[in-house]
Design a protein around this motif. Structure first.
Motif, short mmCIF file in Angstrom:
data_model
loop_
_atom_site.label_atom_id
_atom_site.label_comp_id
_atom_site.label_asym_id
_atom_site.label_seq_id
_atom_site.Cartn_x
_atom_site.Cartn_y
_atom_site.Cartn_z
N ALA A 34 -1.39 2.48 16.55
CA ALA A 34 -0.25 2.57 15.84
C ALA A 34 0.08 4.08 15.39
CB ALA A 34 -0.07 1.68 14.59
N PHE A 35 -1.20 4.47 14.67
CA PHE A 35 -1.21 6.17 13.96
C PHE A 35 -1.01 7.12 15.29
CE2 PHE A 35 -3.48 10.06 13.57
CZ PHE A 35 -2.92 10.51 12.27
N PRO A 132 -3.82 -2.18 -0.22
CA PRO A 132 -2.39 -2.20 0.84
C PRO A 132 -1.79 -0.94 0.47
CG PRO A 132 -2.29 -3.72 -0.98
CD PRO A 132 -3.71 -3.00 -1.12
N SER A 133 -0.47 -0.96 1.07
CA SER A 133 0.92 0.10 0.78
C SER A 133 1.56 -0.35 -0.08
CB SER A 133 1.33 0.39 2.24
OG SER A 133 2.50 0.83 1.93
N GLY A 134 1.46 0.45 -1.25
CA GLY A 134 2.45 0.30 -2.42
C GLY A 134 3.88 0.61 -1.92
N HIS A 135 4.17 1.41 -1.10
CA HIS A 135 5.58 1.94 -0.71
C HIS A 135 5.93 0.40 0.14
CE1 HIS A 135 5.43 6.17 -1.54
NE2 HIS A 135 6.73 6.21 -1.09
N ALA A 136 5.14 0.08 0.77
CA ALA A 136 5.71 -1.21 2.06
C ALA A 136 5.96 -2.32 0.61
CB ALA A 136 4.39 -1.49 2.69
N ALA A 137 4.94 -2.51 -0.36
CA ALA A 137 5.31 -3.54 -0.99
C ALA A 137 6.44 -3.32 -1.78
CB ALA A 137 4.25 -3.75 -2.24
N GLN A 166 7.59 0.72 7.64
CA GLN A 166 7.12 1.23 8.95
C GLN A 166 7.08 2.79 8.89
OE1 GLN A 166 5.68 -1.52 10.02
NE2 GLN A 166 5.77 -0.41 11.87
N SER A 167 7.85 3.26 7.79
CA SER A 167 7.85 4.68 7.63
C SER A 167 6.70 5.25 7.21
CB SER A 167 9.00 5.06 6.68
OG SER A 167 10.10 5.23 7.12
N GLN A 176 -1.15 0.53 9.90
CA GLN A 176 -0.27 -0.61 10.16
C GLN A 176 -0.66 -1.87 9.21
OE1 GLN A 176 2.71 -0.84 12.13
NE2 GLN A 176 2.95 -2.79 10.65
N SER A 177 -1.94 -2.17 9.17
CA SER A 177 -2.34 -2.93 8.37
C SER A 177 -2.21 -3.10 6.86
CB SER A 177 -3.97 -3.50 8.71
OG SER A 177 -4.75 -2.36 8.54
#
Length: 231
Positions: A34-35, A132-137, A166-167, A176-177
């Motif tokens: 993904a990267f 985990p991603s704070g932005h995604a959360a 996804q950004s 991605q995970s």
């Protein structure tokens, strides 16, 4: 701005999430793919969107959702809604901290020794755990809250919330995970928030604001496209 939930009532990311994938495992190989496959997007419009989505200062942060919402999201037009989103942002971001601090996962731009889409933030991000991603959360939490308030625009809001997460992959600052786990924490945060009476009261006020704007026939904010932008 403080959130709605006391720290002890936040979802526990360390308890909820599995450990992040380790190098040499199939899941990590998927992360790495993904990267590498998104590096080409950095110089394309999708990369510009990723840079825009990285902004967390207000009012720029909520501007990421105003096209999907179909109404302006700012303190002038929707003050109760902006307060709601600010406080939800705090709760959803804080929900990721236990796992972030425990695993302190290396971010993809550091691991691969490549630039991210926000070079000005790389020094601070390199010191902060990726999983985990704070932005995604917070993006997924915002999508859930906005879709509840505007069910007629739910699909567009969920698409925007998904693309917002996804950004972070496109930007090269999250695997991605990380993003997948962040969405889980965003959902857990919103579910927990529904037990808080102050949150529910603010939701009711925000719904009234939205209804008033919609009754006035407020135009869709300018520069909005109906097309989604890639990955």
């Amino acid at each position: 701005m403080r959130g709605y939930l006391p720290i002890e009532n936040l979802p526990d990311s360390l308890a909820l999430l599995p450990a992040p994938p380790q190098p040499g495992t199939p899941t990590f190989d998927t992360d790495e793919l993904a990267f590498t496959s998104t590096r080409v997007l950095l110089d394309q419009p999708r990369g510009d969107l990723a840079r825009s989505d990285a902004r967390l200062k207000f009012p720029q942060a909520t501007e990421a959702f105003h096209c999907a919402a179909g109404i302006p999201l700012n303190s002038d037009a929707t003050p109760h809604l902006e307060t709601l989103l600010r406080r939800v942002m705090t709760d959803s971001a804080l929900s990721t901290f236990k796992a972030k601090d425990h695993y302190n996962r290396t971010r993809p731009f550091v691991y691969n020794k490549q630039a991210s889409c926000t070079p000005e933030e790389e020094a601070s991000l390199a010191k902060n755990g990726s999983y985990p991603s704070g932005h995604a959360a917070l993006g997924w939490a915002w999508g859930l809250v906005l879709a509840e308030l505007m069910p007629n625009r739910a699909d567009a809001l969920f698409q925007r919330a998904y693309d917002y997460g996804q950004s972070r992959v496109v930007c090269g600052v999250h695997w991605q995970s990380d993003v997948d786990a962040g969405r889980l924490m965003g959902a857990a945060s919103v579910a927990t928030l529904h037990t808080d009476p102050t949150f529910l009261a603010q939701m009711a006020l925000a719904k009234q604001e939205i209804a008033a704007l919609e009754s006035q026939g407020t135009a869709t904010p300018a520069n909005c496209s109906t097309a989604r932008s890639g990955q």
